[in-house]
Enzyme design. Structure first.
Site, mmCIF file in Angstrom:
data_model
loop_
_atom_site.group_PDB
_atom_site.id
_atom_site.type_symbol
_atom_site.label_atom_id
_atom_site.label_comp_id
_atom_site.label_asym_id
_atom_site.label_seq_id
_atom_site.Cartn_x
_atom_site.Cartn_y
_atom_site.Cartn_z
ATOM 1 N N THR A 307 0.843 -1.199 0.000
ATOM 2 C CA THR A 307 0.000 0.000 0.000
ATOM 3 C C THR A 307 0.873 1.241 0.000
ATOM 4 O O THR A 307 2.061 1.165 0.295
ATOM 5 C CB THR A 307 -0.848 0.109 1.284
ATOM 6 O OG1 THR A 307 0.042 0.279 2.400
ATOM 7 C CG2 THR A 307 -1.724 -1.086 1.462
ATOM 8 N N ASP A 308 0.282 2.383 -0.263
ATOM 9 C CA ASP A 308 0.962 3.619 0.083
ATOM 10 C C ASP A 308 0.757 3.838 1.586
ATOM 11 O O ASP A 308 -0.031 3.158 2.243
ATOM 12 C CB ASP A 308 0.432 4.802 -0.752
ATOM 13 C CG ASP A 308 1.476 5.910 -0.834
ATOM 14 O OD1 ASP A 308 2.450 5.884 -0.053
ATOM 15 O OD2 ASP A 308 1.331 6.811 -1.680
ATOM 16 N N TYR A 309 1.468 4.798 2.077
ATOM 17 C CA TYR A 309 1.581 5.096 3.504
ATOM 18 C C TYR A 309 0.208 5.202 4.197
ATOM 19 O O TYR A 309 -0.547 6.132 3.926
ATOM 20 C CB TYR A 309 2.291 6.433 3.605
ATOM 21 C CG TYR A 309 3.059 6.704 4.865
ATOM 22 C CD1 TYR A 309 4.438 6.603 4.895
ATOM 23 C CD2 TYR A 309 2.410 7.109 6.015
ATOM 24 C CE1 TYR A 309 5.143 6.885 6.034
ATOM 25 C CE2 TYR A 309 3.109 7.394 7.156
ATOM 26 C CZ TYR A 309 4.484 7.282 7.161
ATOM 27 O OH TYR A 309 5.181 7.574 8.297
#
Ligand code: BGC
Length: 773
Positions: A307-309
């Protein structure tokens, strides 16, 4: 034309390290003599069976928590890009509950953390270290948009290769790059991180970068895993506001936003990162359509998805999940293998498996994908192979890397305007006033997302670059003059700037945006020069002296005044550690500029989004119809851009012949060759980017007014002529037809070749029959 299909090869021998008991050591040791083969469309090779056996055996020993550990990525507390959710990540490493760490680097620090994983956990599974190595690691190259302006795939690949060599010497295994988001809205600050507005250009650059990062053998310790991000359509955030909603037709998604990601799969990208945005109502981190139907089923992606952050947690704000726990369930079931920083899998996944909300099979698949990459990197053979202090010392900022950075920087610069051939400047005899907030700045040069690059000492400023270039440095005077801070109108520096300008033969102004005005979370509603730079420029103009504007910025800017009033404009982007010398090379003619815009520069924000390959509409405006009202136009602005996609001047001139086609009808299974002769008709040797565009005149769905389909960058000595040829087949004409099938439709096509999207020779041909692809 160079094609960048990656032929990858993998590690050939392994032994398991870090096991704590003799029993653990009985795992199969892969055959040492496996020969490497290469394939174009898969990550795997002929030792896959051995890898599978190795991982199967390892996984048989793993607990559910240990498997979830492989799906968990935490930031070290060094350098976070958001709130750090877990300060105690080191304890969790020792418990085998964290499989990957980002924002940790240097050989000694990564070795220290790796030791915890290898020596203090039950199975000794090595950690994977990730980091945002976007345009260089320590030696910083131009920002990605700038590099893309070089249209030089070898240079771009080299930049990624140097970045990988430096990063891997400091223990990094995995970069969160390349960003392959097509972006057409310069208000969006992250336009600086990609390759601009065009699908084709973004696609070939994505492949060059992946090849540069991953090389052809991931087991080599100077390569890193690449990540194609942000999947998907992040570049189309509404109104250019970061993290905002995207909503688009499937056709637009597939034609514009997905092809660079598909190319990344074809190039063997090891991982994909989901995006922050929702797409058509479903956040990307739980989007089964993207992650399963397209990425896994249609494209056959075999790497892992991160995932992104904290984007799993953010699904609560999106209004897609009632709490983090539910968000995690949705993400894992949609096919997200690794949770970046969100601590959601860490906190809830085991319980969800026990409750039957997530299948064990899903967890196994995800953990396996991560372990496979660790295997391919050779980490089971030697978990410390990337944390090499000697290599770190030798590699970081080595001369060769700095030279490469300087060369790529000068190739990335775009000469937007050069009236009366004011540039190049003579190195002697001229009094030069160097003015502006970016003229003697070091910190701005390396731009945003500049990894571990030193911002304050190492970069060489433009002023230093100029002083080193001229024969009489005493004739160069400097004044900062103005401010580039948004609300700073303090003009106390103007008088000094004007005084030195009065004494000068030529004024070089270095203006633009402060480095942190582009990149993530830096959307703007205005695209003009911030602060009081414009006001100073206007006062300098009143002196009537020759003026050069060197722009440093990370996005297209609305500089119509400068275009009308300044003699020469050089777009230098944020050029990196060696920015000053690189700009000086261009200003004084040691390098003849060859960059071309990868993105349109609008005249004003109201025109945004403005890109070259728009549709014609039913009421197209043209100069010939200027008197008519009911046309697709503005009443207070021209439709045309200030500088079009593909634009970029040289100190020399290039003359194009008419296009010659080897045939006028293309068979659906055949090919056609289009050629032009290009002559260097000016006074300098130089490079030209010869661009090929095609227009499908009539389609079952309307087609853009032109689309880039190829380019070639050529070197021509003055007076020299070269023939440039492009081969076109039905696949270059394919699109998603009305029924969403993919293929080319028979009919008439325009074919254009030239120096910029608005300056082209034209020809035409016919495709004889439909072609399904
Ligand atoms: C960015 C990503 C980046 C990640 C890790 C996020 O905020 O959107 O592009 O890779 O942080 O630093």
């Amino acid at each position: 034309m160079k094609k960048y299909l990656l032929a990858m090869a993998v590690i050939s021998h392994f032994t398991l390290v870090g096991c704590n008991s003799e029993a653990d050591r009985t795992l199969t040791t892969p055959n040492k003599d496996v020969s490497r083969t290469s394939v174009s469309n898969t990550l795997w090779h002929d030792d896959k069976a051995k890898m599978d056996a190795f991982i199967t055996e390892l996984m048989a020993k793993m607990t559910l928590e240990e498997k979830i550990g492989q799906m968990t990525l935490f930031s070290s507390d060094w350098d976070v890009t958001g709130p750090s959710l877990r300060g105690d990540y080191q304890d969790k490493i020792k418990e085998g509950k964290v499989g990957a760490v980002f924002n940790a680097f240097t050989a000694s620090y990564t070795r220290k953390l790796q030791k915890m994983a290898v020596e203090e956990t039950r199975l000794g599974i090595p950690l994977l270290f990730g980091y945002d190595v976007i345009h260089g690691h320590r030696t910083i190259f131009p920002i990605s948009l700038g590099e893309s302006a070089s249209w030089d795939l070898d240079a771009i690949e080299l930049s990624a290769k140097v970045a990988a060599a430096e990063a891997s010497a400091e223990g990094i295994h995995w970069t969160f790059a390349p960003m392959v988001d097509v972006a057409r809205d310069p208000r969006w600050g992250r336009i600086s991180e990609g390759s601009g507005e065009d699908v084709y250009l973004t696609t070939v650059i994505a492949q060059a970068r992946i090849k540069g990062f991953q090389g052809d053998d991931l087991s080599k310790p100077d390569t890193v895993l690449a990540t194609a991000k942000h999947f998907a359509a992040y570049g189309q955030a509404q109104a250019g506001r970061d993290y905002h909603t995207t909503d688009m037709s499937d056709r637009e998604l597939r034609e514009t936003y997905l092809p660079p990601f598909k190319a990344a799969v074809d190039a063997g990208a090891a991982s994909f990162m989901t995006s922050f945005n929702e797409l058509n109502g479903v956040p990307a981190s739980a989007n089964k359509y993207l992650l399963q139907d397209i990425l896994r089923t249609e494209w056959g992606f075999e790497g892992f998805v991160v995932t992104d952050y904290t984007s799993i947690n953010e699904m609560v704000n999106h209004g897609f999940a009632e709490n983090d726990e539910k968000a995690g369930e949705l993400a894992v079931n949609a096919g997200v293998d690794m949770d970046m920083q969100g601590s959601v899998y860490f906190d809830y996944l085991a319980k969800q498996v026990e409750q039957g909300l997530v299948s064990m099979q899903q967890v196994d698949k995800a953990a396996r994908r991560v372990l496979e990459m660790k295997y391919r990197l050779g980490l089971f053979e030697d978990p410390y192979r990337y944390s090499n202090e000697e290599r770190e010392k030798a590699e970081i900022y080595k001369d060769e890397n700095l030279q490469a950075a300087q060369d790529v920087a000068r190739k990335s610069m775009v000469l937007l305007k050069n009236d009366k051939q004011l540039l190049p400047l003579s190195k002697s005899g001229l009094n030069i006033a160097v003015i502006g907030p970016l003229a003697d700045s070091k910190e701005d040069l390396i731009g945003s997302w500049s990894a571990a690059g030193d911002r304050y000492e190492k970069p060489i400023s433009l002023l230093s670059g100029i002083l080193a270039k001229v024969s009489e440095p005493a004739k160069v005077q400097y004044a900062k003059g103005a401010s580039y801070e948004f609300n700073n109108q303090d003009d106390s520096g103007f008088s000094h700037a004007i005084t030195i300008a009065k004494q000068a033969d030529v004024i070089v102004m270095a203006m633009g945006e402060k480095w942190d005005m582009t990149g993530e979370a830096t959307s703007r509603t205005k695209l003009d020069l911030p602060g009081n730079q414009q006001a100073l420029m206007e006062q300098l103009k009143a002196l009537g002296k020759p003026m050069i504007l060197v722009l440093m910025n990370g996005r297209p800017m609305t500089i119509e005044w400068a275009d009308q009033n300044v003699d020469s404009i050089l777009e230098a982007w944020y050029p990196g550690t060696m920015g000053g010398p690189a700009i000086a090379d261009v200003l004084f003619g040691d390098y003849n500029p060859s960059g071309k815009l990868p993105v349109t520069f609008p005249r004003n924000v109201g025109q945004v989004p403005l890109y070259y390959n728009m549709k014609n509409t039913g009421r197209p405006y043209s100069k010939d119809s200027a008197e008519q009202k009911y046309l697709s136009r503005y009443i207070d602005s021209s439709n045309t851009p200030l500088y079009p996609f593909g634009h970029g001047l040289s100190y020399t001139t290039f003359a194009y012949s008419a296009i010659s086609l080897d045939k006028s009808t293309l068979a659906s299974d055949g090919s056609l060759t289009a050629s032009v002769e290009v002559t260097n008709s000016g006074k300098y040797d130089g490079e030209e980017v010869v661009q090929l565009y095609i227009r499908d005149r009539v389609g079952s769905v309307t087609r853009p007014v032109k689309q880039l389909k190829g380019f070639e960058k050529i070197w021509l000595n003055k007076g020299e002529t070269k023939t440039v040829s492009f081969t076109i087949s039905a696949k270059d004409l394919a699109f998603y037809r009305q029924d969403m099938s993919y293929g080319a439709e028979a009919g008439e096509f325009d074919l254009f070749i030239g120096t910029s999207s608005d300056n082209l020779q034209k020809s035409e041909f016919t495709l004889s029959a439909n072609s399904d692809l």
